[in-house]
Design an enzyme around this catalytic site. Structure first.
Site, PDB file in Angstrom:
ATOM      1  N   TYR A  14       0.809  -1.314   0.048  1.00 36.38           N
ATOM      2  CA  TYR A  14      -0.003   0.128   0.171  1.00 36.38           C
ATOM      3  C   TYR A  14       0.704   1.109  -0.089  1.00 36.38           C
ATOM      4  O   TYR A  14       0.256   2.247  -0.085  1.00 36.38           O
ATOM      5  CB  TYR A  14      -0.947   0.064   1.135  1.00 36.38           C
ATOM      6  CG  TYR A  14      -1.832  -0.981   1.207  1.00 36.38           C
ATOM      7  CD1 TYR A  14      -2.962  -0.990   0.257  1.00 36.38           C
ATOM      8  CD2 TYR A  14      -1.897  -2.084   2.058  1.00 36.38           C
ATOM      9  CE1 TYR A  14      -3.749  -2.140   0.186  1.00 36.38           C
ATOM     10  CE2 TYR A  14      -2.772  -3.216   1.850  1.00 36.38           C
ATOM     11  CZ  TYR A  14      -3.793  -3.347   1.160  1.00 36.38           C
ATOM     12  OH  TYR A  14      -4.785  -4.240   1.022  1.00 36.38           O
ATOM     13  N   HIS A  19      -4.633   5.621  -0.479  1.00 36.89           N
ATOM     14  CA  HIS A  19      -5.391   5.535   0.965  1.00 36.89           C
ATOM     15  C   HIS A  19      -4.147   5.756   1.814  1.00 36.89           C
ATOM     16  O   HIS A  19      -4.400   5.771   3.182  1.00 36.89           O
ATOM     17  CB  HIS A  19      -5.963   4.076   1.021  1.00 36.89           C
ATOM     18  CG  HIS A  19      -7.350   4.141   1.272  1.00 36.89           C
ATOM     19  ND1 HIS A  19      -7.897   5.365   1.389  1.00 36.89           N
ATOM     20  CD2 HIS A  19      -7.987   3.136   1.992  1.00 36.89           C
ATOM     21  CE1 HIS A  19      -9.291   5.042   1.676  1.00 36.89           C
ATOM     22  NE2 HIS A  19      -9.285   3.896   2.163  1.00 36.89           N
ATOM     23  N   ASN A 112     -14.215   5.575   4.839  1.00 37.82           N
ATOM     24  CA  ASN A 112     -14.441   4.437   6.141  1.00 37.82           C
ATOM     25  C   ASN A 112     -13.452   4.672   7.034  1.00 37.82           C
ATOM     26  O   ASN A 112     -13.722   3.955   8.357  1.00 37.82           O
ATOM     27  CB  ASN A 112     -13.987   2.728   5.240  1.00 37.82           C
ATOM     28  CG  ASN A 112     -15.130   2.480   4.390  1.00 37.82           C
ATOM     29  OD1 ASN A 112     -16.193   3.136   4.354  1.00 37.82           O
ATOM     30  ND2 ASN A 112     -14.814   1.784   3.346  1.00 37.82           N
TER      31      ASN A 112
END
Length: 176
Positions: A14, A19, A112
């Site tokens: 990631y 994100h 989220n």
């Protein structure tokens, strides 16, 4: 005491994704203050120090983005803090690339990670949102936010992160 969190996903795959901009921002903030992430506690990697005479903990939750609130709640409970003492660096698809926004409180919106913090604590934490915009070639938003940031956009995002860190320094000093 203040908690300064960067939201992201802990796995290497990631790195340099949209994100993980929160992790990237808290890393840059740590560099500016010459702090180092050397501890783990409350489901997070932690750097600690002092700023403007007050203890600060910089954290990168290891719970993954969608469960970030668990770590924030654990820190608030452990140190008997209110969420008004929590600052969060986070990516924002609803802001255009190149823009940042500061909010004292509010809902989790479409994010989220922010929804998780609201669910686990309340809405009274501060957010520094770093705009990433949207890419229409991704029909699924989840695919976009975990996609690698193209090199031509990385410089813009790093500039946003620098602005976000400077804004946080002003807020921690009590400047408006």
């Amino acid at each position: 005491m203040k908690i300064i969190a960067g939201l992201g996903n802990i796995d290497r795959k990631y790195n340099k994704t949209y994100h993980n901009i929160g992790f990237r921002a808290v890393d840059r903030f740590a560099e500016k203050l010459d702090l180092h992430f050397t501890k783990t506690m409350c489901d997070a990697i932690v750097a600690e120090g002092f700023f403007n005479g007050e203890k600060i903990l910089l954290i990168k939750p290891t719970t993954y983005m969608n469960l970030s609130g668990i770590s924030i709640r654990e820190f608030c409970q452990k140190f008997k803090l209110e969420t008004k003492d929590v600052y969060v660096f986070v990516d924002d698809i609803d802001l255009p690339l190149g823009k940042i926004r500061y909010r004292e409180s509010g809902s989790g919106g479409t994010h989220n990670g922010l929804k998780s913090i609201v669910r686990e604590t309340d809405e009274n934490f501060k957010r520094i949102k770093i705009g990433v915009g949207r890419d229409e070639k991704f029909s699924d938003l989840a695919d976009f936010v975990v996609s690698r940031i193209p090199e031509d956009k990385l410089e813009i995002i790093d500039n946003e992160i620098e602005q976000a860190c400077d804004l946080l320094i002003d807020k921690l000093k009590g400047n408006n």
